[in-house]
Write an enzyme that holds these catalytic residues in place. Structure first.
Site, PDB file in Angstrom:
ATOM      1  N   ARG A 145      -1.946  -1.891  -4.029  1.00 31.26           N
ATOM      2  CA  ARG A 145      -2.883  -0.781  -3.981  1.00 31.26           C
ATOM      3  C   ARG A 145      -2.708   0.397  -4.950  1.00 31.26           C
ATOM      4  NH1 ARG A 145      -3.395   4.500  -1.205  1.00 31.26           N
ATOM      5  NH2 ARG A 145      -5.227   5.360  -1.226  1.00 31.26           N
ATOM      6  N   GLY A 168     -11.873   9.476  11.426  1.00 30.00           N
ATOM      7  CA  GLY A 168     -12.905   9.056  11.626  1.00 30.00           C
ATOM      8  C   GLY A 168     -13.082   7.826  12.768  1.00 30.00           C
ATOM      9  N   ASP A 185      -3.364  19.024  10.005  1.00 28.64           N
ATOM     10  CA  ASP A 185      -3.317  17.957  11.149  1.00 28.64           C
ATOM     11  C   ASP A 185      -4.452  18.403  12.411  1.00 28.64           C
ATOM     12  OD1 ASP A 185      -2.989  16.132  13.489  1.00 28.64           O
ATOM     13  OD2 ASP A 185      -0.959  15.630  12.837  1.00 28.64           O
ATOM     14  N   ARG A 198      -5.247  17.117  15.128  1.00 27.05           N
ATOM     15  CA  ARG A 198      -4.592  16.944  16.395  1.00 27.05           C
ATOM     16  C   ARG A 198      -4.046  18.422  16.783  1.00 27.05           C
ATOM     17  NH1 ARG A 198      -1.440  11.717  15.260  1.00 27.05           N
ATOM     18  NH2 ARG A 198      -1.109  12.718  13.444  1.00 27.05           N
ATOM     19  N   ASP A 207      -8.444   1.744  -6.033  1.00 28.98           N
ATOM     20  CA  ASP A 207      -9.308   2.408  -5.017  1.00 28.98           C
ATOM     21  C   ASP A 207     -10.594   2.861  -5.976  1.00 28.98           C
ATOM     22  OD1 ASP A 207      -8.839   2.658  -2.403  1.00 28.98           O
ATOM     23  OD2 ASP A 207      -7.529   4.193  -2.489  1.00 28.98           O
ATOM     24  N   GLY A 255      -9.475  10.898   7.055  1.00 27.75           N
ATOM     25  CA  GLY A 255      -8.192  11.180   7.224  1.00 27.75           C
ATOM     26  C   GLY A 255      -7.474  12.336   6.668  1.00 27.75           C
ATOM     27  N   GLU A 312      -7.664  -1.674   5.038  1.00 26.83           N
ATOM     28  CA  GLU A 312      -7.495  -1.737   3.546  1.00 26.83           C
ATOM     29  C   GLU A 312      -6.331  -2.614   3.065  1.00 26.83           C
ATOM     30  OE1 GLU A 312      -7.932   2.903   2.105  1.00 26.83           O
ATOM     31  OE2 GLU A 312      -5.983   2.240   2.914  1.00 26.83           O
ATOM     32  N   ASN A 372       0.710  -1.054   0.049  1.00 26.73           N
ATOM     33  CA  ASN A 372      -0.084  -0.145  -0.058  1.00 26.73           C
ATOM     34  C   ASN A 372       1.036   1.262  -0.086  1.00 26.73           C
ATOM     35  OD1 ASN A 372      -1.885   2.003   0.568  1.00 26.73           O
ATOM     36  ND2 ASN A 372      -3.101   0.969   2.180  1.00 26.73           N
ATOM     37  N   GLY A 408      -6.967  12.402   3.744  1.00 26.28           N
ATOM     38  CA  GLY A 408      -7.720  12.339   2.396  1.00 26.28           C
ATOM     39  C   GLY A 408      -9.168  12.026   3.042  1.00 26.28           C
TER      40      GLY A 408
END
Length: 369
Positions: free
Chosen positions: A71, A306, A257, A259, A128, A184, A355, A7, A186
């Site tokens: 991926r 999420g 970010d 956070r 994807d 995320g 994934e 990935n 994205g």
């Protein structure tokens, strides 16, 4: 059989070795490596794959690799389904690079290197975009002339492997009308009906839809024309703006970010604005997807934000209270799977995006498991 799942991001490589059976997938080992950027990843692809093989051998107890799954974020208009690939297929895969120029070059370098490192094993491309290949014409059509649409300019949708993994995890408990909010760096929201994608927020590229960490999401096209005409932006400058300088990073002027934005929100109005813009954008997309579905049984939150950001989940759901959707604050903070309040009209699920496991499952099913 043992399947190596690769990935590849623009500056990272996640990999895992999975034992795939008829009804089960077991992780034998997994790693997530940060690299020094796409260019270094491309030039150093062969060294990376040698290190991958060296790493998985002791971690997996010497288990052999029977197949390799890759991926790929985009297959372009020609490759819509997961498929087995040979070296002769690399030009067809490369033809999709203009649809995802930030993601595909590094990923295809890893594909080529893996085909040399694991030359006797079958390789499978997992796109994807595949999960969204069933989008009805109403959802996939962009309002452009047919001469352009015939060149593959359409809504493709992304985070498909994540959506597939959510559908698989729900199994027999899969609701008829489901919304998957993959949040995320994205971020996208997808309407899933009877296990199939019928609408999604991202468009022709992963830059479309909601504002993301550093991507603008959908934007008035006139803004781009204005920047070209009045400020001499060329394609490269626009691409950098849209993908690296915008979204939450652009709004806050601090970071993309969440956070960092949560930590700064009390003292920084721009950080608070960025958080509010993101929550509002996700809520709008969820409401739009309810319209596409014609109803709603469950919302599944997944992806790094999420799954792990309880405050953002709560901020999103609060904006949907008018629809009778309510979150249980205690369960939400604990990140229990069902975090809806007892009087909520639908379930609210917090789920892990698997994934890499899905890549292994697909590759195994296409090569003999």
């Amino acid at each position: 059989m043992n399947v190596l799942a690769l990935n590849c991001g623009s500056s990272s490589l996640k990999f895992g070795l999975y034992q795939v059976g008829d009804q089960s997938v077991e992780c034998l080992c997994e790693e997530d490596w940060e690299t020094s950027g796409a260019d270094a990843q491309i030039s150093g692809a062969h060294d990376l794959l040698q290190k991958v093989e060296e790493k998985i051998r002791p971690l997996s107890g010497g288990a052999a690799v029977d197949a390799v799954g890759h991926r790929l974020v985009h297959g372009g208009p020609a490759l819509g389904r997961h498929c087995r690939i040979e070296r002769a297929d690399l030009p067809r895969l490369t033809a999709a690079v203009p649809f995802a120029p930030l993601h595909l070059p590094a990923a295809l370098a890893i594909v080529g290197a893996a085909m040399e490192q694991f030359s006797s094993q079958p390789h499978v491309a997992c796109f994807d975009t595949t999960f969204h290949w069933s989008l009805p014409a109403l959802a996939q059509t962009l309002p452009l002339p047919e001469t352009l649409r015939s060149q593959g300019i359409r809504r493709y949708g992304f985070h498909g492997l994540s959506c597939e993994s959510i559908v698989h995890q729900l199994g027999a408990d899969l609701p008829r009308d489901l919304i998957v909010a993959h949040l995320g760096n994205g971020a996208s929201v997808t309407a899933v009906q009877h296990g199939k994608s019928i609408d999604t927020s991202m468009g022709m590229t992963p830059a479309g839809g909601m504002p993301m960490s550093s991507r603008s999401g959908d934007i008035d096209p006139g803004v781009l024309v204005y920047l070209m005409r009045e400020m001499s932006y060329d394609a490269d400058r626009l691409e950098s703006l849209i993908n690296h300088e915008s979204g939450l990073k652009g709004i806050s002027g601090l970071s993309g970010d969440l956070r960092a934005l949560h930590r700064a929100a009390d003292a920084s109005p721009s950080a608070r604005l960025a958080l509010d813009c993101f929550a509002a954008a996700v809520a709008k997309q969820i409401a739009a997807m309810i319209t596409s579905l014609g109803g709603l049984d469950a919302i599944a939150f997944t992806g790094g934000i999420g799954q792990h950001d309880a405050a953002m989940r709560a901020a999103i759901i609060r904006r949907l209270a008018w629809l009778g959707i309510f979150i249980d604050d205690t369960r939400n903070v604990s990140a229990l799977s069902d975090v809806q309040r007892g009087d909520s009209r639908c379930r609210i699920l917090v789920m892990e995006s698997r994934e890499d496991e899905q890549i292994a499952r697909i590759a195994g099913s296409m090569t003999g498991a």
